[in-house]
Design an enzyme around this catalytic site. Structure first.
Site, PDB file in Angstrom:
ATOM      1  N   PRO A   1      21.731  -4.177 -92.437  1.00  6.60           N
ATOM      2  CG  PRO A   1      23.681  -5.557 -91.943  1.00  6.60           C
ATOM      3  CD  PRO A   1      22.480  -5.740 -92.647  1.00  6.60           C
ATOM      4  CD  GLU A   2      21.540   1.838 -94.821  1.00  9.22           C
ATOM      5  OE1 GLU A   2      22.028   3.020 -94.773  1.00  9.22           O
ATOM      6  OE2 GLU A   2      20.567   1.402 -95.477  1.00  9.22           O
TER       7      GLU A   2
ATOM      8  CG  HIS B   1      21.815 -19.854 -93.695  1.00 11.90           C
ATOM      9  ND1 HIS B   1      22.275 -20.431 -94.913  1.00 11.90           N
ATOM     10  CD2 HIS B   1      20.440 -20.234 -93.726  1.00 11.90           C
ATOM     11  CE1 HIS B   1      21.494 -20.717 -95.678  1.00 11.90           C
ATOM     12  NE2 HIS B   1      20.321 -20.679 -95.183  1.00 11.90           N
TER      13      HIS B   1
END
Length: 279
Positions: free
Chosen positions: A2-3, A96
């Site tokens: 993710p940017e 997770h």
DNA sequence: ACACGCTCCTGAACGC
DNA sequence: TGCGTTCAGGAGCGTG
């Protein structure tokens, strides 16, 4: 990974679910991610109303009425998933899945991050800009304060390769490895060039290219958003075609170039570029 | 102020 | 098939 565009896509996905809703249940399933999760995480949020879901760089900012701002970062492998609680079987909680939020609108939001490079913490809403994670951050690439005069001045002081400097969040906020490779490819700039050697003409070309790349990626992410009321699902990871990133040994797509995309390491990170047309 | 290497973490991909 | 090794990388941190 993710940017900024992926994070913006997540923001746009969760905003309509969270804004105006109340958290009925908030659970942190471990004590820490990259940094400790606040001890009073659940206590501070349970029963509270969400005013607004914002974003700064790669950080999602959840503003709570009479409460803190929740700073959420996805790190490398973070994901956000939305479920409607009243529809059929609720998926099991995975190992997770670190944060679970349930709203009075009957939605469950799960934060999952296998590598735990992400983080969640609180900030004081009155001093949000002064929070250590945000204080020294450069301008948003799509804001008015990111312009060629600004970038020119910043680059002039830097000896490092332009690739490394564009990854520096103090120079420009939100770019990561992928979009820096893409921007330099489109600008025909060699990633190994020292930042200070870029001339005015090159910087004037680079700024709108960075703008376009971010805008296009956000648009691609936006079109991937499902209507949460109809479909449950994972947010923020969408199909996107890259012109250089990940294309090692493949032909350069520029007309008449005939070159091949190379992969090199810069500061231990992969850079993809075309030797022939990035000068 | 800037540069650079180290560190965190796990799953995927690869080699023998 | 299975085990060990390597790699991916955002960003804070310490050192020079």
């Amino acid at each position: 990974m993710p940017e900024l565009p992926e994070v913006e896509t997540v923001r746009r996905g969760i905003a309509p679910v969270l804004e105006g809703a109340r958290f009925l249940k908030v659970q942190a399933r471990r004590k820490d991610l990259r940094i400790p999760i606040p001890d009073d995480f659940s206590f501070e949020l349970t029963g509270k109303k969400i005013i607004k879901v914002g974003r700064r760089s790669k950080y999602i900012l959840i503003h709570i009425e009479d409460g803190p701002v929740v700073i959420l970062h996805l790190g490398m492998s973070g994901k956000v998933t939305l479920y409607k609680l009243d529809e059929g079987a609720t998926p099991e909680i995975g190992k997770h899945d670190h944060l679970i939020f349930e709203t009075d609108g009957g939605m469950r939001m799960i934060y999952t991050d296998p590598r735990r490079f992400g983080l969640v913490t609180f900030a004081d809403p009155d001093k949000l800009d002064e929070h250590p994670l945000l204080a020294s951050m450069g301008p948003e690439p799509l804001s008015n304060s990111f312009h060629s005069d600004y970038l020119m001045e910043k680059l002039a002081k830097r000896k490092s390769p332009i690739k490394n400097v564009l990854l520096d969040q103090k120079i420009i906020a939100g770019l990561g490895n992928i979009y820096v490779c893409e921007a330099l490819f489109r600008a025909h700039i060699n990633p190994e060039r020292h930042a200070a050697t870029l001339n005015k003409r090159e910087v004037e070309a680079l700024v709108p290219i960075i703008n376009d790349i971010i805008r296009e990626a956000i648009a691609a992410g936006g079109s991937s958003l499902k209507d949460y009321a109809q479909v449950d699902g994972e947010l923020g990871y969408f199909q996107h075609q890259f012109q250089a990133y990940g294309r090692e040994d493949q032909a350069c797509i520029n007309q008449g170039c005939g070159g091949t995309i190379d992969r090199i390491a810069q500061s231990g990170r992969s850079t993809f570029y075309c030797k022939r047309c990035q000068l």
